[in-house]
Design a protein around this motif. Structure first.
Motif, PDB file in Angstrom:
ATOM      1  N   SER A   1      62.350  46.387  35.697  1.00  0.00           N
ATOM      2  CA  SER A   1      63.016  46.347  34.385  1.00  0.00           C
ATOM      3  C   SER A   1      63.679  44.993  34.164  1.00  0.00           C
ATOM      4  O   SER A   1      63.685  44.482  33.045  1.00  0.00           O
ATOM      5  CB  SER A   1      64.015  47.493  34.237  1.00  0.00           C
ATOM      6  N   ALA A   2      64.214  44.384  35.226  1.00  0.00           N
ATOM      7  CA  ALA A   2      64.818  43.060  35.069  1.00  0.00           C
ATOM      8  C   ALA A   2      63.756  42.022  34.713  1.00  0.00           C
ATOM      9  O   ALA A   2      63.976  41.164  33.844  1.00  0.00           O
ATOM     10  CB  ALA A   2      65.550  42.648  36.348  1.00  0.00           C
ATOM     11  N   PHE A   3      62.595  42.118  35.345  1.00  0.00           N
ATOM     12  CA  PHE A   3      61.520  41.170  35.044  1.00  0.00           C
ATOM     13  C   PHE A   3      61.076  41.303  33.588  1.00  0.00           C
ATOM     14  O   PHE A   3      60.947  40.314  32.859  1.00  0.00           O
ATOM     15  CB  PHE A   3      60.333  41.409  35.991  1.00  0.00           C
ATOM     16  N   ILE A   4      60.859  42.529  33.174  1.00  0.00           N
ATOM     17  CA  ILE A   4      60.431  42.776  31.790  1.00  0.00           C
ATOM     18  C   ILE A   4      61.509  42.303  30.816  1.00  0.00           C
ATOM     19  O   ILE A   4      61.232  41.647  29.808  1.00  0.00           O
ATOM     20  CB  ILE A   4      60.125  44.278  31.577  1.00  0.00           C
ATOM     21  N   ALA A   5      62.763  42.631  31.140  1.00  0.00           N
ATOM     22  CA  ALA A   5      63.877  42.249  30.262  1.00  0.00           C
ATOM     23  C   ALA A   5      63.945  40.731  30.109  1.00  0.00           C
ATOM     24  O   ALA A   5      64.169  40.215  29.009  1.00  0.00           O
ATOM     25  CB  ALA A   5      65.193  42.782  30.825  1.00  0.00           C
ATOM     26  N   GLN A   6      63.754  40.033  31.216  1.00  0.00           N
ATOM     27  CA  GLN A   6      63.826  38.581  31.165  1.00  0.00           C
ATOM     28  C   GLN A   6      62.738  38.007  30.260  1.00  0.00           C
ATOM     29  O   GLN A   6      63.000  37.140  29.429  1.00  0.00           O
ATOM     30  CB  GLN A   6      63.664  38.041  32.587  1.00  0.00           C
TER      31      GLN A   6
ATOM     32  N   GLU B   1      52.136  39.601  31.437  1.00  0.00           N
ATOM     33  CA  GLU B   1      51.771  38.238  31.039  1.00  0.00           C
ATOM     34  C   GLU B   1      50.478  38.199  30.220  1.00  0.00           C
ATOM     35  O   GLU B   1      50.404  37.540  29.186  1.00  0.00           O
ATOM     36  CB  GLU B   1      51.578  37.350  32.288  1.00  0.00           C
ATOM     37  N   ASN B   2      49.449  38.928  30.716  1.00  0.00           N
ATOM     38  CA  ASN B   2      48.116  38.799  30.123  1.00  0.00           C
ATOM     39  C   ASN B   2      47.901  39.676  28.898  1.00  0.00           C
ATOM     40  O   ASN B   2      47.110  39.332  28.026  1.00  0.00           O
ATOM     41  CB  ASN B   2      47.028  39.195  31.136  1.00  0.00           C
ATOM     42  N   GLU B   3      48.543  40.835  28.889  1.00  0.00           N
ATOM     43  CA  GLU B   3      48.207  41.821  27.871  1.00  0.00           C
ATOM     44  C   GLU B   3      49.340  42.094  26.884  1.00  0.00           C
ATOM     45  O   GLU B   3      49.098  42.365  25.722  1.00  0.00           O
ATOM     46  CB  GLU B   3      47.812  43.150  28.547  1.00  0.00           C
ATOM     47  N   VAL B   4      50.574  42.037  27.379  1.00  0.00           N
ATOM     48  CA  VAL B   4      51.689  42.411  26.504  1.00  0.00           C
ATOM     49  C   VAL B   4      52.181  41.219  25.694  1.00  0.00           C
ATOM     50  O   VAL B   4      52.175  41.244  24.456  1.00  0.00           O
ATOM     51  CB  VAL B   4      52.858  43.011  27.313  1.00  0.00           C
ATOM     52  N   LEU B   5      52.601  40.158  26.375  1.00  0.00           N
ATOM     53  CA  LEU B   5      53.225  39.037  25.663  1.00  0.00           C
ATOM     54  C   LEU B   5      52.321  38.471  24.563  1.00  0.00           C
ATOM     55  O   LEU B   5      52.808  38.200  23.465  1.00  0.00           O
ATOM     56  CB  LEU B   5      53.675  37.950  26.649  1.00  0.00           C
TER      57      LEU B   5
END
Lengths: 251, 251
Positions: free
Chosen positions: A22-27, A169-173
């Motif tokens: 969750s911290a990675f995603i939040a960042q 990185e590849n699909e969401v952003l």
């Protein structure tokens, strides 16, 4: 421009695993200008997952990222819960099944597994909620899903950090568009609180910014987050508010 | 015997800090036999914190642990939100104020700070929700709070891991009583689903256990958690259910 994150897994609720996902995603979301307002963690339970998804959707975030529970075991029930939360069926997806077949065939050829056959457990990962776009998992078997619900973009990702990170990185952003918002957090000292709302409204009408404000409780402090498409626009909006009598401290 | 955890802090929602507190708390509660059902993280915002507390209380956990946002800065608003969520006032507590005075005087004597005086920021930490029992902070300034709401025990702790850990060990766990529950997670394969409920009910009436069950979705699997006061009682209950036709796999 606000987002929520849901992480799923009994291992998070027993404290056996620290939730670094969750911290990675939040960042990553924060870097992109999203304001993450809430992170919720629940266990591998269809009803609990369904509830937190429905609750999150009721708050109408622009983005909802769900991570965990996509694997082949019976405990991995996230896709079932997503489908239930959205009121759609799960369907066997040929595109997902082909990817999973290729993945296990590749592991078999490399000598990592003895049997490349698609058994029930492996096939299970090819079921996605109806209407979902499949998200490719470049480093694992389980595909993710991208769905829209009203104005919320929902992304469902695996819980293994390596897989989650690659797919984020590849699909969401890339699906969040190129627009990078900037946010600036400020603390405003207000001597006359009744003045605040008219000043904020005037600022919103004059500048290309969004404003979130919340009272900070003690004293006359108001937390303000300014969202804008550039530093310059945010600075202009801030200067305008200062001229109208708001004194800021940077947080 | 279920519990919830709420962690508070903007730094958790921007991903600048990984929330290791909730895992630590979850581990300690799990060891004590509590089943942690949900962890929620929100920012330093009175309304958001109030909302998650009210939502958690509506699910009637036996224990609710809230960590973060007790410090001296304007961003530390957790006690305000707790008071609002419970519909009580904050009050200046003489016992807390004395402890805070002693804490800063001690830092002053050790040469860590230049001024031992209780300014507004330091005094702020002496405000607790009305009716709270003060929880002593042996390694920091901010006291915690213990409150009861209906059948929920609410503990409010600081967010600094060193302080949170010390208070969890010294102040929280002793208040959860000596009774240590044991939990065992099982996966039950059910060939005839309609048989399950009567078997569970019979088990509950014959043994000193509690049972949580939830369908696992694919196949005829039901996740079952057995809570009991001893391994032996849980084993007896499990054996009884097996004799009645439930086939278990351990998770």
């Amino acid at each position: 421009m606000f987002a929520e994150i849901i992480t799923i897994g009994d291992e998070l609720l027993t404290g056996n695993t620290i939730d670094s996902n969750s911290a990675f995603i939040a960042q990553k979301l924060t870097e992109r200008g999203y304001w993450v307002k809430r992170i919720t963690t629940v266990g591998d339970d269809v009803e609990d997952i369904k509830s937190v998804i429905r609750e999150a959707l009721s708050r109408k975030p622009e983005v909802l990222i769900i991570a965990g529970g996509l694997g082949p075991t019976h405990d991995d029930v996230t896709m079932i819960a997503v489908a239930k939360a959205l009121g759609v069926e799960l369907e066997l997806r040929e595109d997902a099944l082909r990817r999973i077949e290729e993945f296990y065939l590749d592991l078999y050829k490399k000598g990592f597994i003895d049997d490349p056959e698609i058994n029930e457990a492996r096939k299970k990962m090819a079921y996605l909620p109806k209407g979902a776009e499949m998200l490719n998992n470049p480093v694992g078997a389980a595909p993710g899903a991208f769905l829209s619900y009203e104005n919320t973009k929902i992304f469902v990702l695996p819980g293994l950090p390596r897989e989650m990170k690659a797919m984020l990185e590849n699909e969401v952003l890339p699906r969040l568009g190129r627009r990078v918002f900037i946010q600036k957090k400020l603390l405003a000292e207000i001597t006359d609180e009744s003045k605040l709302a008219p000043i904020l409204n005037e600022t919103l009408s004059k500048f290309r910014v969004k404003i979130h404000s919340s009272p900070k409780g003690f004293g006359k402090y108001i937390g303000i987050i300014l969202f804008g498409e550039s530093e310059e626009e945010i600075e202009r909006a801030k200067k305008f508010m200062e001229e109208k009598g708001i004194r800021f401290e940077e947080v």
